[in-house]
Design a protein around this motif. Sequence first.
Motif, mmCIF file in Angstrom:
data_model
loop_
_atom_site.group_PDB
_atom_site.id
_atom_site.type_symbol
_atom_site.label_atom_id
_atom_site.label_comp_id
_atom_site.label_asym_id
_atom_site.label_seq_id
_atom_site.Cartn_x
_atom_site.Cartn_y
_atom_site.Cartn_z
ATOM 1 N N ALA A 92 -17.340 -8.880 -67.619
ATOM 2 C CA ALA A 92 -18.128 -9.555 -68.025
ATOM 3 C C ALA A 92 -18.504 -10.934 -67.212
ATOM 4 C CB ALA A 92 -18.013 -10.424 -69.259
ATOM 5 N N GLY A 93 -19.974 -11.558 -66.848
ATOM 6 C CA GLY A 93 -19.804 -12.486 -65.859
ATOM 7 C C GLY A 93 -20.765 -13.857 -66.787
ATOM 8 N N ASN A 94 -21.410 -14.404 -66.193
ATOM 9 C CA ASN A 94 -21.972 -15.647 -67.214
ATOM 10 C C ASN A 94 -22.857 -15.761 -68.001
ATOM 11 O OD1 ASN A 94 -19.780 -17.647 -65.525
ATOM 12 N ND2 ASN A 94 -21.104 -17.637 -63.690
ATOM 13 N N SER A 95 -23.931 -14.513 -67.514
ATOM 14 C CA SER A 95 -25.095 -13.887 -68.276
ATOM 15 C C SER A 95 -24.392 -13.924 -70.006
ATOM 16 C CB SER A 95 -25.870 -13.181 -68.535
ATOM 17 O OG SER A 95 -25.908 -13.188 -66.677
ATOM 18 N N PHE A 96 -25.238 -14.522 -70.675
ATOM 19 C CA PHE A 96 -25.170 -14.778 -72.428
ATOM 20 C C PHE A 96 -24.721 -13.742 -73.114
ATOM 21 C CE2 PHE A 96 -26.316 -15.207 -76.963
ATOM 22 C CZ PHE A 96 -24.424 -15.223 -77.584
ATOM 23 N N THR A 97 -26.264 -12.486 -72.625
ATOM 24 C CA THR A 97 -26.671 -11.088 -73.631
ATOM 25 C C THR A 97 -25.928 -10.142 -72.811
ATOM 26 O OG1 THR A 97 -28.538 -12.290 -74.114
ATOM 27 C CG2 THR A 97 -27.938 -9.799 -74.189
ATOM 28 N N ILE A 98 -25.347 -9.177 -72.694
ATOM 29 C CA ILE A 98 -24.601 -8.193 -72.184
ATOM 30 C C ILE A 98 -25.371 -6.732 -72.531
ATOM 31 C CG2 ILE A 98 -22.786 -6.539 -70.898
ATOM 32 C CD1 ILE A 98 -21.034 -9.443 -71.358
ATOM 33 N N VAL A 99 -25.954 -6.252 -72.026
ATOM 34 C CA VAL A 99 -26.582 -4.809 -72.590
ATOM 35 C C VAL A 99 -26.226 -3.733 -71.428
ATOM 36 C CG1 VAL A 99 -28.891 -3.853 -73.626
ATOM 37 C CG2 VAL A 99 -28.986 -5.988 -73.680
ATOM 38 N N PRO A 100 -25.394 -2.462 -72.055
ATOM 39 C CA PRO A 100 -25.229 -1.645 -70.858
ATOM 40 C C PRO A 100 -26.586 -0.698 -70.591
ATOM 41 C CG PRO A 100 -23.077 -2.048 -72.641
ATOM 42 C CD PRO A 100 -24.180 -2.957 -73.273
ATOM 43 N N ASN A 101 -26.092 -0.280 -69.225
ATOM 44 C CA ASN A 101 -27.492 0.664 -69.102
ATOM 45 C C ASN A 101 -28.732 0.796 -69.372
ATOM 46 O OD1 ASN A 101 -28.617 3.374 -70.088
ATOM 47 N ND2 ASN A 101 -27.048 4.602 -70.076
ATOM 48 N N TRP A 102 -30.133 1.204 -68.320
ATOM 49 C CA TRP A 102 -30.772 0.544 -67.755
ATOM 50 C C TRP A 102 -31.811 1.096 -68.498
ATOM 51 C CZ3 TRP A 102 -34.275 4.222 -67.523
ATOM 52 C CH2 TRP A 102 -33.896 5.799 -66.959
ATOM 53 N N LYS A 103 -31.364 2.564 -69.713
ATOM 54 C CA LYS A 103 -32.457 2.765 -71.001
ATOM 55 C C LYS A 103 -31.967 1.722 -71.829
ATOM 56 C CE LYS A 103 -31.683 7.228 -69.653
ATOM 57 N NZ LYS A 103 -31.106 8.813 -70.311
ATOM 58 N N TRP A 104 -31.330 1.256 -72.191
ATOM 59 C CA TRP A 104 -30.594 0.036 -73.349
ATOM 60 C C TRP A 104 -31.202 -0.865 -73.122
ATOM 61 C CZ3 TRP A 104 -30.675 2.387 -78.376
ATOM 62 C CH2 TRP A 104 -30.612 3.076 -78.485
ATOM 63 N N LYS A 105 -31.797 -1.371 -71.908
ATOM 64 C CA LYS A 105 -32.019 -2.539 -71.560
ATOM 65 C C LYS A 105 -33.349 -2.984 -72.154
ATOM 66 C CE LYS A 105 -29.225 -4.485 -67.793
ATOM 67 N NZ LYS A 105 -27.947 -3.123 -67.905
ATOM 68 N N ILE A 106 -34.290 -1.436 -71.191
ATOM 69 C CA ILE A 106 -35.664 -1.321 -71.574
ATOM 70 C C ILE A 106 -35.633 -0.875 -73.032
ATOM 71 C CG2 ILE A 106 -37.836 0.335 -71.733
ATOM 72 C CD1 ILE A 106 -36.457 1.589 -68.266
ATOM 73 N N ILE A 107 -34.941 -0.580 -73.790
ATOM 74 C CA ILE A 107 -34.997 -0.976 -75.750
ATOM 75 C C ILE A 107 -35.258 -1.943 -76.086
ATOM 76 C CG2 ILE A 107 -34.569 0.083 -77.479
ATOM 77 C CD1 ILE A 107 -33.762 3.166 -75.869
ATOM 78 N N TYR A 108 -34.321 -2.803 -75.140
ATOM 79 C CA TYR A 108 -33.730 -4.219 -75.751
ATOM 80 C C TYR A 108 -35.140 -5.012 -75.779
ATOM 81 C CZ TYR A 108 -31.996 -8.893 -75.700
ATOM 82 O OH TYR A 108 -31.141 -9.894 -76.291
ATOM 83 N N TRP A 109 -35.899 -5.058 -74.711
ATOM 84 C CA TRP A 109 -37.103 -6.134 -74.367
ATOM 85 C C TRP A 109 -38.136 -5.550 -74.846
ATOM 86 C CZ3 TRP A 109 -36.566 -10.413 -73.209
ATOM 87 C CH2 TRP A 109 -35.610 -10.595 -72.339
ATOM 88 N N ILE A 110 -37.986 -3.878 -75.210
ATOM 89 C CA ILE A 110 -39.719 -3.869 -76.621
ATOM 90 C C ILE A 110 -38.841 -3.987 -77.572
ATOM 91 C CG2 ILE A 110 -40.348 -1.095 -77.075
ATOM 92 C CD1 ILE A 110 -40.053 0.382 -75.177
ATOM 93 N N LEU A 111 -38.246 -3.822 -78.031
ATOM 94 C CA LEU A 111 -38.206 -4.605 -79.003
ATOM 95 C C LEU A 111 -37.903 -6.384 -79.421
ATOM 96 C CD1 LEU A 111 -33.801 -2.591 -80.446
ATOM 97 C CD2 LEU A 111 -36.240 -2.095 -81.432
ATOM 98 N N LYS A 112 -37.591 -6.905 -78.272
ATOM 99 C CA LYS A 112 -37.745 -8.186 -78.090
ATOM 100 C C LYS A 112 -38.852 -8.355 -78.372
ATOM 101 C CE LYS A 112 -35.050 -10.923 -77.442
ATOM 102 N NZ LYS A 112 -34.243 -12.875 -77.876
ATOM 103 N N LEU A 113 -40.049 -7.665 -77.533
ATOM 104 C CA LEU A 113 -41.555 -8.288 -77.563
ATOM 105 C C LEU A 113 -42.361 -7.795 -77.938
ATOM 106 C CD1 LEU A 113 -40.962 -8.591 -73.161
ATOM 107 C CD2 LEU A 113 -41.291 -10.451 -75.365
ATOM 108 N N SER A 114 -41.722 -6.853 -78.204
ATOM 109 C CA SER A 114 -43.266 -6.261 -79.389
ATOM 110 C C SER A 114 -43.515 -6.616 -80.828
ATOM 111 C CB SER A 114 -42.771 -4.320 -80.296
ATOM 112 O OG SER A 114 -42.095 -3.962 -79.073
ATOM 113 N N PRO A 115 -44.633 -6.773 -81.040
ATOM 114 C CA PRO A 115 -45.248 -7.138 -82.354
ATOM 115 C C PRO A 115 -44.658 -6.693 -83.748
ATOM 116 C CG PRO A 115 -46.846 -6.061 -81.254
ATOM 117 C CD PRO A 115 -45.775 -5.972 -80.119
ATOM 118 N N GLU A 116 -45.290 -7.415 -84.922
ATOM 119 C CA GLU A 116 -43.944 -7.007 -85.615
ATOM 120 C C GLU A 116 -44.578 -5.609 -86.541
ATOM 121 O OE1 GLU A 116 -41.864 -6.405 -89.485
ATOM 122 O OE2 GLU A 116 -42.050 -7.578 -88.029
#
Length: 244
Positions: A213-237
Amino acid sequence: MNQNTNKTVLILGANSDVAKQCIIQYIEKGFSIIVASRNTKSLEDFIKVKNINPSKMTVLYFDAANFDSHQKFYDHLPIKPHIVVYAAGFLVENSDALNDFKGTQQMMQVNYIGGVSILNIVAMDKSNKNLERIIGLSSLSGVRGRKSNFVYGSTKAAFTTYLAGLRQELSHRNITVNVLVSGYINTKINEGLELNKNLLMEPDYVASHIVNAGNSFTIVPNWKWKIIYWILKLSPEFLVAKLP
């Protein structure tokens, strides 16, 4: 000499598959490890099977849901840790949680309340000049409420929010707080669940992101899950509502 030879990691909830891989990887980096769990025999068996040098390990009993025991547990640690990993977790399916509050309560106690209880004690011990980092294991289930897993997800969302605030609280003491936000992992907690095999991560892969782990708060392993993470974060309700 390894620069970590004189440093100690405390792993709470150390019987999880990811936590056990963390043990191996921290040992390889030269750390001493204190592992804590309700099932100490399982940890002792794991240490024997993996032929880990017992001089580098201390096995202790820890019950995340027994909040009254946490201060005594911390006070009796053989050494105050440089790194603390909270890996305790509990999961019941959403339908079961909705119909039986005992399952919901246990998820709350293990995934959130227990973490807050023990980590508050760790964080507020200003006499521990060793403390450098606290890492909590959360989940993508806590990013947005979805009808398939929102009870479990709510405990992880609460834990993530707690860790975000704790990071701010401890920043002036140069203590780093990280949260691991993971997707599906091939572990015993997910046995029997119908999961997309293409998205399953192995415990050792996830553990490597914790150990490094580095200095960033959020650690999301795997590029596929990074994409899913941001889709979930930014998608409208209205789009999130259509997800399972």
